[in-house]
Design a protein around this motif. Sequence first.
Motif, PDB file in Angstrom:
ATOM      1  N   ARG A 292     -11.392 -14.370   3.482  1.00 31.21           N
ATOM      2  CA  ARG A 292     -11.025 -13.375   2.479  1.00 31.21           C
ATOM      3  C   ARG A 292     -11.694 -12.023   2.757  1.00 31.21           C
ATOM      4  N   ALA A 293     -12.920 -12.069   3.348  1.00 28.59           N
ATOM      5  CA  ALA A 293     -13.621 -10.810   3.619  1.00 28.59           C
ATOM      6  C   ALA A 293     -12.963 -10.038   4.755  1.00 28.59           C
ATOM      7  N   ASN A 294     -12.116 -10.719   5.545  1.00 26.37           N
ATOM      8  CA  ASN A 294     -11.503 -10.076   6.701  1.00 26.37           C
ATOM      9  C   ASN A 294     -10.039  -9.750   6.448  1.00 26.37           C
ATOM     10  N   ILE A 295      -9.640  -9.812   5.181  1.00 23.94           N
ATOM     11  CA  ILE A 295      -8.246  -9.532   4.847  1.00 23.94           C
ATOM     12  C   ILE A 295      -8.217  -8.691   3.576  1.00 23.94           C
ATOM     13  N   GLN A 296      -7.352  -7.719   3.539  1.00 21.53           N
ATOM     14  CA  GLN A 296      -7.276  -6.827   2.389  1.00 21.53           C
ATOM     15  C   GLN A 296      -6.120  -7.273   1.488  1.00 21.53           C
ATOM     16  N   LEU A 297      -6.476  -7.788   0.312  1.00 11.39           N
ATOM     17  CA  LEU A 297      -5.456  -8.231  -0.629  1.00 11.39           C
ATOM     18  C   LEU A 297      -5.224  -7.193  -1.723  1.00 11.39           C
ATOM     19  N   ASP A 298      -5.576  -5.960  -1.427  1.00 12.01           N
ATOM     20  CA  ASP A 298      -5.368  -4.862  -2.357  1.00 12.01           C
ATOM     21  C   ASP A 298      -4.353  -3.909  -1.738  1.00 12.01           C
ATOM     22  N   LEU A 299      -3.258  -3.648  -2.451  1.00 10.95           N
ATOM     23  CA  LEU A 299      -2.208  -2.788  -1.899  1.00 10.95           C
ATOM     24  C   LEU A 299      -2.731  -1.412  -1.525  1.00 10.95           C
ATOM     25  N   ASP A 300      -3.732  -0.921  -2.260  1.00 15.68           N
ATOM     26  CA  ASP A 300      -4.256   0.408  -1.966  1.00 15.68           C
ATOM     27  C   ASP A 300      -4.974   0.454  -0.617  1.00 15.68           C
ATOM     28  N   ARG A 301      -5.329  -0.733  -0.080  1.00 13.37           N
ATOM     29  CA  ARG A 301      -6.059  -0.775   1.186  1.00 13.37           C
ATOM     30  C   ARG A 301      -5.204  -1.326   2.334  1.00 13.37           C
ATOM     31  N   ILE A 302      -3.915  -1.526   2.062  1.00 12.37           N
ATOM     32  CA  ILE A 302      -3.009  -2.014   3.112  1.00 12.37           C
ATOM     33  C   ILE A 302      -2.743  -0.920   4.143  1.00 12.37           C
ATOM     34  N   GLY A 303      -2.737   0.334   3.703  1.00  8.23           N
ATOM     35  CA  GLY A 303      -2.524   1.435   4.637  1.00  8.23           C
ATOM     36  C   GLY A 303      -1.137   2.025   4.606  1.00  8.23           C
ATOM     37  N   PHE A 304      -0.415   1.882   3.474  1.00  6.24           N
ATOM     38  CA  PHE A 304       0.917   2.466   3.374  1.00  6.24           C
ATOM     39  C   PHE A 304       0.844   3.983   3.483  1.00  6.24           C
ATOM     40  N   PRO A 305       1.809   4.597   4.179  1.00  2.00           N
ATOM     41  CA  PRO A 305       1.906   6.067   4.149  1.00  2.00           C
ATOM     42  C   PRO A 305       2.143   6.541   2.716  1.00  2.00           C
ATOM     43  N   ASP A 306       1.761   7.769   2.430  1.00  2.00           N
ATOM     44  CA  ASP A 306       1.840   8.297   1.067  1.00  2.00           C
ATOM     45  C   ASP A 306       3.261   8.296   0.511  1.00  2.00           C
ATOM     46  N   ASP A 307       4.261   8.445   1.387  1.00  2.00           N
ATOM     47  CA  ASP A 307       5.635   8.481   0.889  1.00  2.00           C
ATOM     48  C   ASP A 307       6.220   7.088   0.690  1.00  2.00           C
ATOM     49  N   VAL A 308       5.631   6.058   1.302  1.00  2.00           N
ATOM     50  CA  VAL A 308       6.146   4.693   1.183  1.00  2.00           C
ATOM     51  C   VAL A 308       5.516   3.957   0.002  1.00  2.00           C
ATOM     52  N   ALA A 309       4.222   4.184  -0.234  1.00  2.00           N
ATOM     53  CA  ALA A 309       3.488   3.423  -1.258  1.00  2.00           C
ATOM     54  C   ALA A 309       4.147   3.449  -2.634  1.00  2.00           C
ATOM     55  N   PRO A 310       4.522   4.625  -3.182  1.00  2.00           N
ATOM     56  CA  PRO A 310       5.122   4.610  -4.527  1.00  2.00           C
ATOM     57  C   PRO A 310       6.474   3.906  -4.575  1.00  2.00           C
ATOM     58  N   LEU A 311       7.250   3.994  -3.486  1.00  2.00           N
ATOM     59  CA  LEU A 311       8.543   3.308  -3.446  1.00  2.00           C
ATOM     60  C   LEU A 311       8.359   1.794  -3.454  1.00  2.00           C
ATOM     61  N   LEU A 313       5.739   0.119  -4.563  1.00  2.00           N
ATOM     62  CA  LEU A 313       5.217  -0.275  -5.872  1.00  2.00           C
ATOM     63  C   LEU A 313       6.342  -0.359  -6.906  1.00  2.00           C
ATOM     64  N   GLU A 314       7.262   0.581  -6.848  1.00  2.00           N
ATOM     65  CA  GLU A 314       8.392   0.567  -7.786  1.00  2.00           C
ATOM     66  C   GLU A 314       9.278  -0.649  -7.553  1.00  2.00           C
ATOM     67  N   PHE A 510       4.607   0.966   9.590  1.00  2.00           N
ATOM     68  CA  PHE A 510       5.618   0.527   8.622  1.00  2.00           C
ATOM     69  C   PHE A 510       6.953   1.229   8.839  1.00  2.00           C
ATOM     70  N   GLU A 511       8.012   0.472   8.536  1.00  2.00           N
ATOM     71  CA  GLU A 511       9.370   1.006   8.497  1.00  2.00           C
ATOM     72  C   GLU A 511       9.979   0.481   7.192  1.00  2.00           C
ATOM     73  N   TYR A 512      10.263   1.386   6.252  1.00  2.00           N
ATOM     74  CA  TYR A 512      10.686   0.943   4.928  1.00  2.00           C
ATOM     75  C   TYR A 512      12.140   1.309   4.667  1.00  2.00           C
ATOM     76  N   LEU A 513      12.949   0.288   4.563  1.00  2.00           N
ATOM     77  CA  LEU A 513      14.378   0.448   4.281  1.00  2.00           C
ATOM     78  C   LEU A 513      14.615   0.139   2.805  1.00  2.00           C
ATOM     79  N   ARG A 514      14.927   1.172   2.042  1.00  2.00           N
ATOM     80  CA  ARG A 514      15.212   0.987   0.624  1.00  2.00           C
ATOM     81  C   ARG A 514      16.730   1.006   0.442  1.00  2.00           C
ATOM     82  N   VAL A 515      17.250  -0.058  -0.132  1.00  2.00           N
ATOM     83  CA  VAL A 515      18.708  -0.213  -0.225  1.00  2.00           C
ATOM     84  C   VAL A 515      19.228   0.580  -1.431  1.00  2.00           C
TER      85      VAL A 515
END
Length: 566
Positions: A292-311, A313-314, A510-515
Amino acid sequence: MTPLPPVLDKLVETGRLGLEQAQAIVEEHRREGRTIRDVAVDAGFVPEPAFLAAVAFLLDARIVDLAAAEVAAGVVQAVPAAIARLYRVVPIKADDRCVTVAVADYPSPAEADDLAFALSRSVEFVVAPKAQLEEALARLHGDGGDPVEELLSDIGAGWQGAGDAGTREGKARLEDLEHAANATPVIRFVNLVLYQAVKDHASDIHFEPFEDEFKIRYRVDGALYELAPPPRYLALPIISRIKVIAGLDIAETRLPQDGRIQLAMAGRSIDFRVSTLPTQSGESVVLRVLDRANIQLDLDRIGFPDDVAPLFLEDIRKPNGIVVVTGPTGSGKTTTLYAALQRINRTETKILTAEDPVEYDVDGIVQLPVRENIGLDFATALRAFLRQDPDVIMVGEIRDLETAQIAIQAALTGHLVFSTLHTNDAPGAVTRLVDMGVEPYLVASTLEAVLAQRLVRTICGSCRTAYAPDETSLALLDLDPAQTGGQPFHRGTGCPACSGTGYSGRRALFEYLRVNDALRTAIANRQPANVLRRKAVELGMRTLREDGIRCILDGVTTVEEVVRYT
């Protein structure tokens, strides 16, 4: 309410800690993987003297001043350096029957039993401040060279007979295997290999017997590194030991087996997923390290680009639909899904998961391990889930048409479904579902988003240097100098901090395809993946390669890593 560890229970009982504070310590310990002691003391919940007093009470031990203690050479030798570092103990007294060791944290009964067995003597404890204990370990043992080599030198050649006999006969008697697996030197060696893997942040450990050698390799940041190889005759005892602690049949060497090991190391629980494979030279074993110490289970620490993270989360908060994470094995798909589930895990939300296997236990989520050997596959699990009144369902992987159809049916009937697929990019997930036999109009009406990801190694911060990219580097990325804006590229030159590799850690691309409606129309009209990709890019999707170039320009990773993984 989560049961409290004994030391926190004692602190609450004595009034040194509030119940809510104790629960917060437990949550932080589980989320971050830090020890109970480190969370409680370093975060300021309780002063170290009070913590040590609670540990001393539970162990019926006294608190000592290690800085003033003189340890005789014979006492130091009673606990091999590798064992002292593995269990974080310092010997202060020893005789033929008992060893007294200093600890800075409360050892679980299992840890105390393992230590006593490894030392072949009973163990008594005293308690000391952590800083004094770490200083004493460094003073008595230093870096100690390679602890694996150190412990190998302690294992006598007496094991050669049993190991060679088992190899010659093609099988060993059950009693011989049990004797070899439970021998103290073998237990010490296996424990140290597992500890070293956790310490080095390895994701996998490979035990590979060949005709004339026995290799042990760690996978760190996606690359394999070999340890000092043990003698070939130790293959049978070491692999038998792993099978014993994984609960596998040590006499069965003809069929693959899967198991799981749970060990307490450095004050936290570590899981190892075990897989055996019969080969011509003996059983090959691979352990997946789940720390668990070697894995990030927090979305804020996953490393999403600023434009992908809010999409994202929604999309994961929508009441129904399907969200797919795609990529090859080892690309971090499961980590992203766990982080998403953790974010939406609330009392009012019923979440069910079907996994192969369950990698991490998450409080508040009902997790089911699939067992295809007894007929409990993903499709069967999904059908059962729909009768359990869930709000959110996570299925580890959509592997066949039946699973895909049930997942779509669940989305159509008001459930949010998470899953993974093995495809090269986000648009490929759409065509994969259609190729399985799902009607395109069903995919179009239920699919909300596809997240494709890859893990690339990040440049070591200690030896990171800038350079001007040449034409070859730019050509590999299909860039011209004007597109870089004159920015330098970076690479690691190699240093002790990164073991000469130039890399330390990994991050995701990341590559985020929003339908949206335009894409739903294209999917329903059976448009191929390349058309879907062009339309998605027109609508603002950044490809994996483009995200990789962004990371290169930000000085996070190298050209070689991006070209390799995109």
